[in-house]
Design a protein around this motif. Sequence first.
Motif, PDB file in Angstrom:
ATOM      1  N   VAL B 143       0.846  -1.208   0.000  1.00 28.23           N
ATOM      2  CA  VAL B 143       0.000   0.000   0.000  1.00 28.23           C
ATOM      3  C   VAL B 143       0.881   1.259   0.000  1.00 28.23           C
ATOM      4  O   VAL B 143       0.610   2.215  -0.722  1.00 28.23           O
ATOM      5  CB  VAL B 143      -0.966   0.012   1.211  1.00 28.23           C
ATOM      6  CG1 VAL B 143      -1.718   1.343   1.300  1.00 28.23           C
ATOM      7  CG2 VAL B 143      -1.949  -1.129   1.132  1.00 28.23           C
ATOM      8  N   LEU B 144       1.953   1.213   0.789  1.00 20.56           N
ATOM      9  CA  LEU B 144       2.857   2.369   0.839  1.00 20.56           C
ATOM     10  C   LEU B 144       3.493   2.626  -0.527  1.00 20.56           C
ATOM     11  O   LEU B 144       3.688   3.778  -0.931  1.00 20.56           O
ATOM     12  CB  LEU B 144       3.948   2.148   1.895  1.00 20.56           C
ATOM     13  CG  LEU B 144       3.507   2.311   3.350  1.00 20.56           C
ATOM     14  CD1 LEU B 144       4.628   1.925   4.294  1.00 20.56           C
ATOM     15  CD2 LEU B 144       3.070   3.747   3.634  1.00 20.56           C
ATOM     16  N   ILE B 145       3.798   1.537  -1.228  1.00 15.04           N
ATOM     17  CA  ILE B 145       4.372   1.695  -2.574  1.00 15.04           C
ATOM     18  C   ILE B 145       3.314   2.292  -3.512  1.00 15.04           C
ATOM     19  O   ILE B 145       3.602   3.205  -4.287  1.00 15.04           O
ATOM     20  CB  ILE B 145       4.888   0.337  -3.115  1.00 15.04           C
ATOM     21  CG1 ILE B 145       6.032  -0.173  -2.234  1.00 15.04           C
ATOM     22  CG2 ILE B 145       5.359   0.468  -4.554  1.00 15.04           C
ATOM     23  CD1 ILE B 145       6.475  -1.591  -2.523  1.00 15.04           C
ATOM     24  N   ALA B 146       2.085   1.784  -3.391  1.00 15.85           N
ATOM     25  CA  ALA B 146       0.990   2.307  -4.230  1.00 15.85           C
ATOM     26  C   ALA B 146       0.781   3.795  -3.967  1.00 15.85           C
ATOM     27  O   ALA B 146       0.580   4.586  -4.893  1.00 15.85           O
ATOM     28  CB  ALA B 146      -0.295   1.530  -3.950  1.00 15.85           C
ATOM     29  N   LYS B 147       0.846   4.190  -2.696  1.00 15.14           N
ATOM     30  CA  LYS B 147       0.668   5.601  -2.343  1.00 15.14           C
ATOM     31  C   LYS B 147       1.789   6.449  -2.967  1.00 15.14           C
ATOM     32  O   LYS B 147       1.546   7.532  -3.480  1.00 15.14           O
ATOM     33  CB  LYS B 147       0.675   5.774  -0.819  1.00 15.14           C
ATOM     34  CG  LYS B 147      -0.668   5.437  -0.171  1.00 15.14           C
ATOM     35  CD  LYS B 147      -0.550   5.263   1.323  1.00 15.14           C
ATOM     36  CE  LYS B 147      -0.561   6.568   2.075  1.00 15.14           C
ATOM     37  NZ  LYS B 147      -1.837   7.259   2.096  1.00 15.14           N
ATOM     38  N   ALA B 148       3.011   5.923  -2.900  1.00 13.87           N
ATOM     39  CA  ALA B 148       4.149   6.675  -3.439  1.00 13.87           C
ATOM     40  C   ALA B 148       4.066   6.806  -4.962  1.00 13.87           C
ATOM     41  O   ALA B 148       4.563   7.784  -5.530  1.00 13.87           O
ATOM     42  CB  ALA B 148       5.454   5.992  -3.049  1.00 13.87           C
ATOM     43  N   LEU B 149       3.436   5.819  -5.613  1.00 16.95           N
ATOM     44  CA  LEU B 149       3.349   5.852  -7.076  1.00 16.95           C
ATOM     45  C   LEU B 149       2.042   6.479  -7.571  1.00 16.95           C
ATOM     46  O   LEU B 149       1.846   6.635  -8.773  1.00 16.95           O
ATOM     47  CB  LEU B 149       3.462   4.432  -7.632  1.00 16.95           C
ATOM     48  CG  LEU B 149       4.818   3.743  -7.442  1.00 16.95           C
ATOM     49  CD1 LEU B 149       4.748   2.293  -7.889  1.00 16.95           C
ATOM     50  CD2 LEU B 149       5.910   4.473  -8.228  1.00 16.95           C
ATOM     51  N   SER B 150       1.164   6.842  -6.635  1.00 14.27           N
ATOM     52  CA  SER B 150      -0.174   7.298  -7.009  1.00 14.27           C
ATOM     53  C   SER B 150      -0.160   8.569  -7.862  1.00 14.27           C
ATOM     54  O   SER B 150      -1.071   8.794  -8.645  1.00 14.27           O
ATOM     55  CB  SER B 150      -1.020   7.532  -5.754  1.00 14.27           C
ATOM     56  OG  SER B 150      -0.460   8.599  -5.014  1.00 14.27           O
ATOM     57  N   HIS B 151       0.866   9.396  -7.705  1.00 18.88           N
ATOM     58  CA  HIS B 151       0.891  10.643  -8.483  1.00 18.88           C
ATOM     59  C   HIS B 151       1.866  10.571  -9.653  1.00 18.88           C
ATOM     60  O   HIS B 151       2.275  11.597 -10.195  1.00 18.88           O
ATOM     61  CB  HIS B 151       1.208  11.836  -7.572  1.00 18.88           C
ATOM     62  CG  HIS B 151       2.588  11.795  -6.975  1.00 18.88           C
ATOM     63  ND1 HIS B 151       2.924  10.975  -5.932  1.00 18.88           N
ATOM     64  CD2 HIS B 151       3.718  12.476  -7.262  1.00 18.88           C
ATOM     65  CE1 HIS B 151       4.193  11.164  -5.613  1.00 18.88           C
ATOM     66  NE2 HIS B 151       4.694  12.057  -6.412  1.00 18.88           N
ATOM     67  N   GLU B 152       2.211   9.355 -10.040  1.00 18.10           N
ATOM     68  CA  GLU B 152       3.073   9.106 -11.208  1.00 18.10           C
ATOM     69  C   GLU B 152       4.389   9.879 -11.133  1.00 18.10           C
ATOM     70  O   GLU B 152       4.696  10.709 -12.002  1.00 18.10           O
ATOM     71  CB  GLU B 152       2.311   9.457 -12.497  1.00 18.10           C
ATOM     72  CG  GLU B 152       1.011   8.658 -12.633  1.00 18.10           C
ATOM     73  CD  GLU B 152       0.022   9.305 -13.585  1.00 18.10           C
ATOM     74  OE1 GLU B 152       0.358   9.402 -14.772  1.00 18.10           O
ATOM     75  OE2 GLU B 152      -1.067   9.696 -13.129  1.00 18.10           O
ATOM     76  N   PRO B 153       5.194   9.620 -10.086  1.00 19.03           N
ATOM     77  CA  PRO B 153       6.450  10.364  -9.919  1.00 19.03           C
ATOM     78  C   PRO B 153       7.524   9.928 -10.928  1.00 19.03           C
ATOM     79  O   PRO B 153       7.452   8.823 -11.460  1.00 19.03           O
ATOM     80  CB  PRO B 153       6.877  10.000  -8.497  1.00 19.03           C
ATOM     81  CG  PRO B 153       6.312   8.639  -8.284  1.00 19.03           C
ATOM     82  CD  PRO B 153       5.024   8.596  -9.045  1.00 19.03           C
ATOM     83  N   ARG B 154       8.496  10.806 -11.144  1.00 17.88           N
ATOM     84  CA  ARG B 154       9.627  10.468 -12.041  1.00 17.88           C
ATOM     85  C   ARG B 154      10.821   9.966 -11.240  1.00 17.88           C
ATOM     86  O   ARG B 154      11.775   9.440 -11.785  1.00 17.88           O
ATOM     87  CB  ARG B 154      10.056  11.699 -12.872  1.00 17.88           C
ATOM     88  CG  ARG B 154       8.977  12.323 -13.718  1.00 17.88           C
ATOM     89  CD  ARG B 154       8.299  11.331 -14.647  1.00 17.88           C
ATOM     90  NE  ARG B 154       9.210  10.650 -15.547  1.00 17.88           N
ATOM     91  CZ  ARG B 154       8.997   9.416 -16.032  1.00 17.88           C
ATOM     92  NH1 ARG B 154       7.916   8.740 -15.680  1.00 17.88           N
ATOM     93  NH2 ARG B 154       9.869   8.868 -16.841  1.00 17.88           N
ATOM     94  N   ILE B 155      10.770  10.205  -9.930  1.00 19.37           N
ATOM     95  CA  ILE B 155      11.857   9.748  -9.048  1.00 19.37           C
ATOM     96  C   ILE B 155      11.193   9.020  -7.883  1.00 19.37           C
ATOM     97  O   ILE B 155      10.261   9.542  -7.281  1.00 19.37           O
ATOM     98  CB  ILE B 155      12.679  10.939  -8.502  1.00 19.37           C
ATOM     99  CG1 ILE B 155      13.233  11.783  -9.657  1.00 19.37           C
ATOM    100  CG2 ILE B 155      13.807  10.466  -7.600  1.00 19.37           C
ATOM    101  CD1 ILE B 155      13.699  13.161  -9.236  1.00 19.37           C
ATOM    102  N   LEU B 156      11.692   7.837  -7.572  1.00 21.79           N
ATOM    103  CA  LEU B 156      11.093   7.078  -6.464  1.00 21.79           C
ATOM    104  C   LEU B 156      12.159   6.745  -5.424  1.00 21.79           C
ATOM    105  O   LEU B 156      13.205   6.167  -5.750  1.00 21.79           O
ATOM    106  CB  LEU B 156      10.465   5.787  -7.003  1.00 21.79           C
ATOM    107  CG  LEU B 156       9.769   4.898  -5.965  1.00 21.79           C
ATOM    108  CD1 LEU B 156       8.534   5.585  -5.395  1.00 21.79           C
ATOM    109  CD2 LEU B 156       9.379   3.553  -6.564  1.00 21.79           C
TER     110      LEU B 156
END
Lengths: 253, 308
Positions: B143-156
Amino acid sequence: MNFQAIRVIYKFEMLRAWNTLLQSIASPVISTSLYFVVFGAAIGSRIEQVEGVPYGLFIVPGLVMLSLLTQSIANASFGIFFPKFTGQIYEVLSAPISFFEIIVGYVGAAASKSLILGTIILITANLFVDLEVAHPVWMVTFLILTCISFSLFGFIIGLWATNFEKLQLIPMLIITPLVFLGGSFYSVNMLPPVWQTVTLFNPVLYLISGFRWSFFEVADVGVGISLMMITIFLLSCLLLVWWMFKSGYRLKQ
Amino acid sequence: MKAIVKISNLSKTYNTGDQALKNIDLEIYEGEILALLGPNGAGKTTLISTICGIVSASSGSVTVAGHDIVSGYRITRDLIGLVPQELTLGAFDTVWNTVSFSRGLFGKKPNPAYIEQLLKDLSLYDKKNNALMTLSGGMKRRVLIAKALSHEPRILFLDEPTAGVDVELRRDMWRLVRGLQESGVTIILTTHYIEEAEEIADRVGIISNGELVLVGDKKTLMHELGKKQLILDLKHPIVDIPESLAKYALEISDDGNQLTYTYDTHSTRTGITALLQSLNEAGLSMKDLKTRQTSLEEIFVNLVRSQA
């Protein structure tokens, strides 16, 4: 302006109240009704009119303020304290949001909840007494200003508190006594002269007085002073919260 | 390669007086996977938190895609997604709502189709209406990964992403990370597991006591710092190494069946040919021989030890 962020914070906080409906709405409504039964009906029936207003009616503005102040503080302080406590605040801090947008989201939601609550309490009060409002616009103005100012104050407490005890400390030890001693259930004129002077140092007196004036045109202090005091309180809270965000106080290391 | 994150002379001293970062200079290249290695308390999380805006720097600067993280925070934070180390999630919210909340926080309009695909990619879709408190630790990590990717970031940024997760999730996570890299996302991860860095990263940075001890291409790093060993299995055990072989500084195994020769891969002469000849002259026969490269873990341990 990050309107989406404001929208989701606001929605999240309002949903939290919906999920805890008993705590958010039913509890203050029940306690206010109890105040009416005890002070309004049982004791109030033995008290003469205060400043020309029947006692049951006289206590309505004070009772609304009592719930409004405590609930505004509780809602807003918990709203920001909980993510701090669980660590979820990292998400808000790492998002492209300004401090102003964070405040609009959290404080806006807390103030909205208080406003809804205030309206419900007024409707409840109307079941016990025949409520008439002399200056509806001023009544709404006082209601909104109080909700915003004390939600902002609650937000500050939530930022300041480092544990659950501190979260309860100011509402319990300072706010509740100030509301009770600020003329919720009596007119300041009923006190001995010395205590009348002491009461003038209680900021809540000005809130209740102004709010009561909008109902019955009866006030302990001038309505202009009431309005000025609440505006000063609102601006002071804004200034303090701005400094807290600017310095990262208890938010950023 | 083009640097997407530039860290210059970055230092952080906490109010307690602990200096967590000491003059860090680092460039993170677009599209790469950078692994930050370091023991507990080395400063890895502080470094990540500073770039993401959670911790304020004491001095120095960080730019993301050419924008300063303080003056241009709206642009820089929009580009970044962060998966924190701790399982910091609410209790009563649902998976769908919390991921949608994160997207909104970053100023993105609702996109149910994207969220749906994201949850499917992370095997979370069937749990979308579950309250967060009902999920297992591994699911919460997803879920934490999904939250981090939810706004389509270019850097993770992934802070200790595999701490306490099972093999299956670890495998899924690396598959996802590789997929993200293929789509152009730059990934920075911190880990204790050196084999992970060795397996997945393009470059490795080693942090110890708040200092970036070393950063470089993983293969180059291993090539430059790694020693190679030639292991010789003898046909017949020996008690002592013959005098004629002393110059090779051989190590003998306890049972006398194995000799180990350590050599530098960079020297013009490795000495292997001469050693084999000397062994023959000394009358030692071999039944097998193999070589072994020093692992990243050994490099890491040696560096950290020398810093301590």
